[in-house]
Every structure is written in structure tokens, then in C-alpha cells.
Scaffold this motif. Structure first.
Motif, mmCIF file in Angstrom:
data_model
loop_
_atom_site.group_PDB
_atom_site.id
_atom_site.type_symbol
_atom_site.label_atom_id
_atom_site.label_comp_id
_atom_site.label_asym_id
_atom_site.label_seq_id
_atom_site.Cartn_x
_atom_site.Cartn_y
_atom_site.Cartn_z
ATOM 1 N N PHE A 122 0.711 -1.109 -0.140
ATOM 2 C CA PHE A 122 0.015 0.226 0.072
ATOM 3 C C PHE A 122 0.910 1.108 0.128
ATOM 4 C CE2 PHE A 122 -1.817 2.891 2.787
ATOM 5 C CZ PHE A 122 -2.972 3.107 2.286
ATOM 6 N N MET A 123 0.990 2.619 -0.857
ATOM 7 C CA MET A 123 1.853 3.457 -1.120
ATOM 8 C C MET A 123 0.268 4.760 -0.778
ATOM 9 S SD MET A 123 3.469 2.191 -4.095
ATOM 10 C CE MET A 123 4.673 3.569 -4.079
ATOM 11 N N LEU A 124 1.015 5.391 0.054
ATOM 12 C CA LEU A 124 -0.596 7.252 0.204
ATOM 13 C C LEU A 124 1.136 7.974 0.357
ATOM 14 C CD1 LEU A 124 -2.679 7.712 0.743
ATOM 15 C CD2 LEU A 124 -1.849 7.762 3.823
ATOM 16 N N GLY A 125 0.959 8.622 -0.418
ATOM 17 C CA GLY A 125 2.211 9.971 -1.127
ATOM 18 C C GLY A 125 3.570 8.709 -1.528
ATOM 19 N N THR A 154 1.028 5.301 11.176
ATOM 20 C CA THR A 154 -0.076 5.315 11.127
ATOM 21 C C THR A 154 -0.207 6.799 9.778
ATOM 22 O OG1 THR A 154 -1.619 4.597 12.554
ATOM 23 C CG2 THR A 154 -2.497 6.050 11.487
ATOM 24 N N PRO A 155 -0.370 7.388 9.501
ATOM 25 C CA PRO A 155 0.027 8.897 8.634
ATOM 26 C C PRO A 155 -0.976 9.988 9.274
ATOM 27 C CG PRO A 155 -1.240 7.339 7.136
ATOM 28 C CD PRO A 155 -0.926 6.665 8.369
ATOM 29 N N HIS A 156 -0.496 10.725 9.615
ATOM 30 C CA HIS A 156 -0.921 11.916 9.913
ATOM 31 C C HIS A 156 -1.365 13.295 9.387
ATOM 32 C CE1 HIS A 156 -2.160 10.072 13.315
ATOM 33 N NE2 HIS A 156 -1.070 9.247 13.678
ATOM 34 N N ASP A 157 -0.794 13.275 7.816
ATOM 35 C CA ASP A 157 -0.496 14.682 7.054
ATOM 36 C C ASP A 157 -1.082 14.298 5.202
ATOM 37 O OD1 ASP A 157 1.201 12.686 6.336
ATOM 38 O OD2 ASP A 157 2.587 14.168 5.690
ATOM 39 N N ILE A 158 -2.555 13.322 5.301
ATOM 40 C CA ILE A 158 -2.537 13.597 4.419
ATOM 41 C C ILE A 158 -3.553 14.820 4.255
ATOM 42 C CG2 ILE A 158 -4.544 11.807 3.619
ATOM 43 C CD1 ILE A 158 -4.224 9.615 5.703
ATOM 44 N N ALA A 159 -3.712 14.682 2.288
ATOM 45 C CA ALA A 159 -4.597 15.927 2.208
ATOM 46 C C ALA A 159 -5.183 15.747 1.088
ATOM 47 C CB ALA A 159 -3.368 17.438 2.064
ATOM 48 N N PRO A 160 -5.822 16.385 0.138
ATOM 49 C CA PRO A 160 -6.186 16.523 -1.054
ATOM 50 C C PRO A 160 -5.566 16.305 -2.140
ATOM 51 C CG PRO A 160 -8.548 17.970 0.398
ATOM 52 C CD PRO A 160 -6.835 17.703 0.852
ATOM 53 N N GLY A 161 -5.231 15.729 -2.549
ATOM 54 C CA GLY A 161 -4.509 15.557 -3.804
ATOM 55 C C GLY A 161 -3.446 14.734 -3.342
ATOM 56 N N CYS A 162 -3.335 13.732 -2.447
ATOM 57 C CA CYS A 162 -2.758 12.367 -1.511
ATOM 58 C C CYS A 162 -2.911 11.557 -3.065
ATOM 59 C CB CYS A 162 -2.516 12.501 -0.141
ATOM 60 S SG CYS A 162 -1.966 11.535 -0.171
ATOM 61 N N ILE A 163 -1.685 10.786 -2.815
ATOM 62 C CA ILE A 163 -2.389 9.482 -4.266
ATOM 63 C C ILE A 163 -2.236 8.573 -3.054
ATOM 64 C CG2 ILE A 163 -1.870 8.111 -6.088
ATOM 65 C CD1 ILE A 163 -0.642 10.495 -7.584
ATOM 66 N N LEU A 164 -2.723 6.961 -3.230
ATOM 67 C CA LEU A 164 -3.252 5.987 -2.625
ATOM 68 C C LEU A 164 -2.983 5.144 -3.736
ATOM 69 C CD1 LEU A 164 -6.333 5.408 0.718
ATOM 70 C CD2 LEU A 164 -5.753 4.133 -2.057
ATOM 71 N N LYS A 165 -2.350 4.279 -3.248
ATOM 72 C CA LYS A 165 -2.009 3.233 -4.753
ATOM 73 C C LYS A 165 -1.982 2.101 -3.987
ATOM 74 C CE LYS A 165 1.923 4.956 -6.498
ATOM 75 N NZ LYS A 165 2.954 5.246 -8.162
ATOM 76 N N PHE A 166 -2.085 0.361 -4.829
ATOM 77 C CA PHE A 166 -1.774 -0.633 -4.254
ATOM 78 C C PHE A 166 -0.774 -1.014 -5.099
ATOM 79 C CE2 PHE A 166 -5.256 0.233 -1.846
ATOM 80 C CZ PHE A 166 -5.188 -1.081 -0.275
ATOM 81 N N VAL A 167 -0.224 -2.250 -5.408
ATOM 82 C CA VAL A 167 1.364 -2.516 -6.278
ATOM 83 C C VAL A 167 0.878 -4.116 -5.224
ATOM 84 C CG1 VAL A 167 2.156 -0.430 -6.750
ATOM 85 C CG2 VAL A 167 3.349 -1.656 -4.646
ATOM 86 N N ALA A 168 1.140 -4.836 -6.202
ATOM 87 C CA ALA A 168 1.496 -6.661 -6.422
ATOM 88 C C ALA A 168 2.537 -7.166 -7.645
ATOM 89 C CB ALA A 168 0.125 -6.682 -6.764
#
Length: 120
Positions: free
Chosen positions: A58-61, A106-120
């Protein structure tokens, strides 16, 4: 690794960040009912093009988190509703059928525009 799901956070519900204090991040696609959206990180729904299972990432930013457990309906919920509950606790068995567990802080700096993705 191949991207199997990618989306961009477009709105953050008024109570969504509260779940972060419980090590959870809850997502839902745009168009969620208002009473649900209030508690979610809303995103423009992407297409799931692979299998979501432990061993994926899982990738968040810029942050990367190994997926450690996937509940029985989490993949279906993500595909159909853009809804997923992520737990940042590294558990190897899903606590609830719609939960995906990842290992990391746990992330705490999530903002609109942040990309969320899963890679396998």
C-alpha cells in the motif's frame, strides 16, 4: 511490481481524521452518502486490476506499507464502492471482513491531492 489500484483523495470528511488516532484510514469513492462521507477520505474511484492480498504494498503519497492481511470482502468493497478500512497495526489475520491491515506508522498529514495505490 504492478499498480493494481490507484486513486487520488479529493475530499476529507469532517470526522475522517479522527479514525487516524485509532490507527485506521477509511476511504470511499466520490458520491458516498453524506453520513458516510463525513467519516471517510473521499477519492475519485480507480479500477482494481489485480488481486489484493498479503504481500502487496500500500502506498500513500511517498509512504510505503506492506499489506499483512486482507479481509474476505475488502477487495469486493474496494472494487465496487471504493471503500476500504486500512488498519496500521501489522496484524496477519483480518480483524473484520472489510479490513486491510498494513505494517507501518499511521500517517497524519493526508491532504486532498494525495495519491493512494496498491501494487502487487
Amino acid at each position: 511490481m504492478k499498480v493494481i489500484y490507484q486513486t487520488t483523495i479529493t475530499h476529507i470528511g469532517d470526522c475522517a481524521a479522527d479514525a487516524l488516532s485509532d490507527n485506521m484510514l477509511i476511504t470511499f469513492r466520490e458520491g458516498a452518502p453524506a453520513d458516510v462521507a463525513e467519516f471517510c477520505f473521499i477519492h475519485n474511484h480507480g479500477e482494481l486490476s489485480g488481486v489484493l492480498r498479503p504481500g502487496a504494498e500500500f502506498m500513500l503519497g511517498e509512504q510505503h506499507y506492506p499489506v499483512t492481511a486482507v479481509g474476505d470482502v475488502a477487495e469486493q468493497n474496494l472494487r465496487e464502492l471504493g471503500h476500504i478500512t486500512l488498519r496500521f497495526d501489522g496484524q496477519t489475520q483480518a480483524e473484520y471482513p472489510g479490513t486491510v491491515h498494513v505494517d507501518g506508522v499511521t500517517p497524519h498529514d493526508i491532504a486532498p491531492g494525495c495519491i493512494l495505490k496498491f501494487v502487487a
